[in-house]
Write a protein that holds these residues in place. Structure first.
Motif, PDB file in Angstrom:
ATOM      1  N   LYS A 156       0.827  -1.203   0.000  1.00 30.97           N
ATOM      2  CA  LYS A 156       0.000   0.000   0.000  1.00 30.97           C
ATOM      3  C   LYS A 156       0.862   1.255   0.000  1.00 30.97           C
ATOM      4  O   LYS A 156       1.670   1.453   0.914  1.00 30.97           O
ATOM      5  CB  LYS A 156      -0.943  -0.001   1.205  1.00 30.97           C
ATOM      6  N   VAL A 157       0.674   2.069  -1.023  1.00 32.56           N
ATOM      7  CA  VAL A 157       1.378   3.344  -1.158  1.00 32.56           C
ATOM      8  C   VAL A 157       0.344   4.393  -1.566  1.00 32.56           C
ATOM      9  O   VAL A 157      -0.470   4.149  -2.452  1.00 32.56           O
ATOM     10  CB  VAL A 157       2.499   3.277  -2.211  1.00 32.56           C
ATOM     11  N   GLU A 158       0.368   5.544  -0.908  1.00 32.97           N
ATOM     12  CA  GLU A 158      -0.635   6.568  -1.188  1.00 32.97           C
ATOM     13  C   GLU A 158       0.002   7.941  -1.362  1.00 32.97           C
ATOM     14  O   GLU A 158       1.094   8.209  -0.837  1.00 32.97           O
ATOM     15  CB  GLU A 158      -1.659   6.653  -0.033  1.00 32.97           C
ATOM     16  N   ASP A 159      -0.712   8.782  -2.093  1.00 34.58           N
ATOM     17  CA  ASP A 159      -0.397  10.200  -2.143  1.00 34.58           C
ATOM     18  C   ASP A 159      -1.084  10.867  -0.954  1.00 34.58           C
ATOM     19  O   ASP A 159      -2.067  10.346  -0.425  1.00 34.58           O
ATOM     20  CB  ASP A 159      -0.916  10.795  -3.455  1.00 34.58           C
ATOM     21  N   TYR A 160      -0.566  11.997  -0.503  1.00 28.51           N
ATOM     22  CA  TYR A 160      -1.212  12.747   0.580  1.00 28.51           C
ATOM     23  C   TYR A 160      -2.220  13.688  -0.052  1.00 28.51           C
ATOM     24  O   TYR A 160      -1.867  14.618  -0.767  1.00 28.51           O
ATOM     25  CB  TYR A 160      -0.173  13.534   1.382  1.00 28.51           C
TER      26      TYR A 160
END
Length: 462
Positions: free
Chosen positions: A154-158
């Motif tokens: 899981k990798v996300e942008d802020y």
């Protein structure tokens, strides 16, 4: 009870929004030691993000100061909201000693690559916490791709401060009414106040309008600006199409109706901030500068013009350039000189005219680093290349405006140079959306390119 999610924050998230530590609600946050090292490296430099780095460090320190031991810092300290909301339950903040991981099988090579060190930290936490969602949060697109490729789930942008999901939803500052506006009006209450004419119409005619939005139709006769919105009525200021197109500031007249809208808002003393966005060559800087010169030299409403912009990363530390602050900033504000020269190209002595305008209008070129902490009075402040500023940076600049100051923000959301900003998370986008309902702010999106046919073709086809 352990939070179900553990967010790992990259450095650029803390720089983009130093208050992000309070935005993850009841979930836990960890900050790798590498991130603290990067913040420490940035905070003492003369960069536009140095203050954000210091703010983030202070926010981290305020939370971790409640720890009783170093062990508690690695395990997590409860985050407490400042002020009256301190009882709101939030997650825990911890520091992860990622420098102790070393070289491990399946990890990315981390020698002198801080992004890889942060990704390795996330991979280690994912492997050692199989029952929790480990989420890396970063504004760096390439880092997100690398993390996914390395096996991080899981990798996300802020996106907490992202107010819109599509640029098409961004207010243009003007709307066109098909056909003739007056043919569609059944009831109108018109009145005069001084030399201005107002029309009060039913709100159903303009259900989605907002303060200082410009309204026009196909007739090339009707043009107005929304002044106020009542329960079931909208009050419009009649501007007149021909009157708008005949405006003249410092020898410059508008070519398009959008430029005329911008010129009207710039000259209107009731508008404190003008946000002008559009493609390169659409006339934003020329119109803004011409109106600023008119207001300072001819109308004498202001004492000076202050011009600033976000400098490219390679030039954020302007100290290596010779001369005064204005001389150091000159290379990055050459667009102002170019437009001054364009306005005086037909003068008998163009360079003397440019020099006269700079001196007479008291035009000052300032670095963003020196804008902070000031209170600017009786000035026109032009922020060029505003699309490269974060919401926090633009807030810092806007809050510097004191009594009798007008703010003008110029930007092109298609030309963002920042490493961790997109058109949706740019400070310019944020400010346009946030100030949509403020009666002291006007936003105009420019359409059309007039720099040259080459520039127009490039903008449309490249």
């Amino acid at each position: 009870m352990t939070a179900s999610k553990l967010y790992i924050l990259d450095t650029n998230v803390l720089l983009h929004d130093p208050k992000c530590l309070f935005e993850f609600k009841e979930q836990d946050i960890t900050i790798p030691m590498t991130v603290l090292e990067e913040l420490d490296d940035i905070k003492d430099r003369k960069k536009t993000v140095a203050q954000e780095a210091r703010f983030a460090i202070r926010a981290i320190d305020n939370i971790l100061s409640a720890a009783n031991s170093p062990t508690q810092i690695t395990k997590g300290v409860r985050i407490m909201l400042p002020g009256i909301d301190r009882e709101t339950p939030l997650g825990k903040l911890s520091i992860f000693p990622d420098h102790e991981l070393g070289a491990r099988q399946g990890f990315l090579p981390a020698d002198k690559n801080k992004d890889n060190q942060i990704i390795n930290c996330a991979l280690h936490l994912q492997a050692t916490n199989p029952h929790r969602d480990i989420i890396l949060v970063t504004k760096d697109i390439n880092m997100r791709l690398k993390a996914l490729g390395a096996g991080l789930l899981k990798v996300e942008d802020y996106r907490t401060d992202q107010l819109i999901s599509d640029l098409d939803l961004l207010p243009a500052g003007h709307q066109k009414i098909e056909g003739n506006f007056w043919d569609r009006i059944e009831q109108v209450d018109s009145y005069r106040d001084g030399d201005r004419t107002y029309h009060r119409v039913n709100r159903e005619m303009l259900p989605h309008t907002y303060p200082n939005e410009y309204v026009y139709d196909d007739s090339k006769d009707f043009a107005a600006r929304t002044i106020s919105i009542e329960d079931d009525k909208v009050v419009l200021l009649d501007l007149g199409y021909s009157h708008l197109m005949q405006q003249n500031c410092w020898g410059i007249t508008p070519i398009t109706l959008y430029q005329a809208f911008a010129m009207q808002s710039l000259l209107d003393p009731t508008v404190d901030m003008c946000l002008l966005n559009g493609a390169a060559g659409s006339g934003k800087t020329l119109i803004a500068l011409a109106c600023a010169l008119e207001m300072v030299i001819e109308q004498k409403r202001f004492n000076k013009i202050i011009v600033t912009r976000s400098t490219p990363p390679v030039a954020e530390d302007i100290g290596f350039l010779p001369g005064t602050e204005e001389e150091k900033m000159t290379p990055w504000l050459s667009s102002i000189h170019d437009n001054l020269e364009a306005m005086h190209e037909h003068d008998e002595r163009p360079q003397s005219s440019v020099k006269y305008a700079i001196e007479k209008a008291n035009i000052q070129f300032k670095s963003l680093n020196f804008i902070r902490g000031r209170s600017i009075q009786d000035a026109v402040v032009i922020v060029d290349e505003a699309q490269n500023l974060t919401p926090q940076q633009l807030k810092t600049i806007i809050t510097r405006c004191g009594k009798g100051t007008k703010m003008i923000c110029l930007g092109n959301l298609a030309q963002i140079d920042s490493n961790y900003l997109t058109a949706l998370t740019s400070g310019l986008t944020y400010i346009v959306e946030r100030f949509k309902g403020f009666e002291g702010s006007a936003n105009v999106h420019f359409e059309g390119i007039f720099r040259s046919r080459l520039a127009r073709y490039a903008e449309e086809h490249l």
